[in-house]
Write a protein that holds these residues in place. Structure first.
Motif, PDB file in Angstrom:
ATOM      1  N   LEU A  96       0.820  -1.217   0.000  1.00 34.67           N
ATOM      2  CA  LEU A  96       0.000   0.000   0.000  1.00 34.67           C
ATOM      3  C   LEU A  96       0.853   1.266   0.000  1.00 34.67           C
ATOM      4  O   LEU A  96       0.570   2.215  -0.729  1.00 34.67           O
TER       5      LEU A  96
ATOM      6  N   GLN B  20       1.139   4.162  -2.938  1.00 34.15           N
ATOM      7  CA  GLN B  20       0.842   5.573  -2.731  1.00 34.15           C
ATOM      8  C   GLN B  20       2.025   6.466  -3.127  1.00 34.15           C
ATOM      9  O   GLN B  20       1.838   7.555  -3.642  1.00 34.15           O
TER      10      GLN B  20
ATOM     11  N   HIS C 114       1.430   0.326  -9.167  1.00 33.24           N
ATOM     12  CA  HIS C 114       1.820  -0.912  -8.506  1.00 33.24           C
ATOM     13  C   HIS C 114       3.276  -1.200  -8.843  1.00 33.24           C
ATOM     14  O   HIS C 114       3.562  -1.706  -9.932  1.00 33.24           O
TER      15      HIS C 114
ATOM     16  N   THR D 166      -2.008 -10.155  -5.154  1.00 29.64           N
ATOM     17  CA  THR D 166      -1.825  -9.530  -3.843  1.00 29.64           C
ATOM     18  C   THR D 166      -1.978 -10.565  -2.738  1.00 29.64           C
ATOM     19  O   THR D 166      -1.181 -10.590  -1.796  1.00 29.64           O
TER      20      THR D 166
END
Length: 108
Positions: free
Chosen positions: A56, A60, A65, A76
């Motif tokens: 995550l 961000q 990804h 995932t």
């Protein structure tokens, strides 16, 4: 393929090292003082949670990804399962917990 692995390793390995150090330290404290019978669950959960947070956070930071396997839900989940497997191996490598309980003092 090899260039991708080498390029990602420079960023991913230090982040993972820091993440696992934090996750396993927290798991150690929880298992030691709060849930001593959950040792076999705590470390695998910490390993999976560490990889989840890293995925995550990197998503961000890079706004994409950075780990291609995490582009799908199945990928995932596979990465999280690898984190749990790593935590389980970590449990196997740790010395056995004392039989008299985590808070008992010897020789007192």
């Amino acid at each position: 393929y090899a260039e991708d692995v080498v390029g990602l390793a420079g960023t991913f390995v230090p982040v993972l090292m820091l993440g696992f150090a934090i996750a396993y330290a927290v798991a150690w404290a929880v298992v030691r003082w709060l849930l001593p019978d959950w040792r076999a669950v705590g470390y695998p959960l910490a390993g999976a949670l560490c990889l989840g947070v890293v995925i995550l956070a990197l998503g961000q930071i890079f706004l994409t990804h950075p780990i291609p396997a995490t582009r799908s839900v199945l990928g995932t989940l596979a990465v999280l399962a690898c984190g749990a497997l790593g935590g389980w191996v970590f449990v196997l490598l740790l010395p056995k917990a004392p039989a008299d309980g985590p808070l008992e003092r010897s020789g007192a």
